[in-house]
Design a protein around this motif. Sequence first.
Motif, PDB file in Angstrom:
ATOM      1  N   VAL A  26      30.715 -17.333  18.621  1.00  6.99           N
ATOM      2  CA  VAL A  26      31.923 -16.522  18.798  1.00  6.99           C
ATOM      3  C   VAL A  26      31.804 -15.235  18.009  1.00  6.99           C
ATOM      4  N   ASN A  27      32.576 -14.262  18.409  1.00  7.96           N
ATOM      5  CA  ASN A  27      32.788 -13.078  17.586  1.00  7.96           C
ATOM      6  C   ASN A  27      34.059 -13.326  16.784  1.00  7.96           C
ATOM      7  N   ILE A  70      29.099 -15.171  15.085  1.00  6.83           N
ATOM      8  CA  ILE A  70      28.877 -16.367  14.275  1.00  6.83           C
ATOM      9  C   ILE A  70      28.475 -17.548  15.150  1.00  6.83           C
ATOM     10  N   ASN A  71      27.489 -18.306  14.682  1.00  3.14           N
ATOM     11  CA  ASN A  71      27.177 -19.610  15.263  1.00  3.14           C
ATOM     12  C   ASN A  71      28.058 -20.610  14.516  1.00  3.14           C
ATOM     13  N   LEU A  72      29.030 -21.222  15.211  1.00  6.69           N
ATOM     14  CA  LEU A  72      29.998 -22.094  14.551  1.00  6.69           C
ATOM     15  C   LEU A  72      29.374 -23.374  14.012  1.00  6.69           C
ATOM     16  N   ASN A 117      23.414 -15.506   8.623  1.00  7.00           N
ATOM     17  CA  ASN A 117      22.995 -14.439   9.541  1.00  7.00           C
ATOM     18  C   ASN A 117      24.005 -14.278  10.673  1.00  7.00           C
ATOM     19  N   LEU A 118      24.292 -13.027  10.997  1.00  7.59           N
ATOM     20  CA  LEU A 118      25.202 -12.725  12.088  1.00  7.59           C
ATOM     21  C   LEU A 118      24.430 -12.547  13.387  1.00  7.59           C
ATOM     22  N   LEU A 119      25.095 -12.814  14.486  1.00  2.06           N
ATOM     23  CA  LEU A 119      24.518 -12.680  15.817  1.00  2.06           C
ATOM     24  C   LEU A 119      25.081 -11.431  16.484  1.00  2.06           C
TER      25      LEU A 119
END
Length: 176
Positions: A26-27, A70-72, A117-119
């Motif tokens: 999600v953002n 973000i990878n939740l 780390n952000l996506l």
Amino acid sequence: MFNAVMEEASIFRKVIDSIKDIVNQVNLEANESGLFIQAMDSAHVSLVSLALNEGGFKEYRCDKPIALGINLTDLSKVLKMANNDDKLTLKADSNTSYLTIIFENSKTGKEFEIQLNLLSLESENLGIPDTEYPTSINMSSSEFFKLCKEITSVAEVVNIEMTDNKKVLFSYSGKS
């Protein structure tokens, strides 16, 4: 600069745990009003719309809107490292590639910091129409979380109905 502080890390952990099985990436949109998530599951059946207003934080600062991909599942794993009474701080700069997560415990004096780390995720805000519902059901978030967790092990489809005499009925189908 984005900085958000919650007194209890467990609250944010419960929120993330409740949606991580529906949507994986999600953002997390931060602006001066708070944190927001809007995402569809991969089958485009379920929509998650979450708002954590700035008033729900002990401290909140967001100089300009920022989208944190973000990878939740990863975030949930990080949040499980926190004790229930740890203070949680989320930090990010507009030009950074990670979210800094800090757990602080005033009783033990311990502090733990991790960078997630952000996506880079594409997203668009969906126009969700205002809807008037004929019935409202109030229950604690922990009761609802427990119910959803238990039902997912036996069902794919869940119907929640309110009878004329105000009883809530749950029916399910799909798994055998």
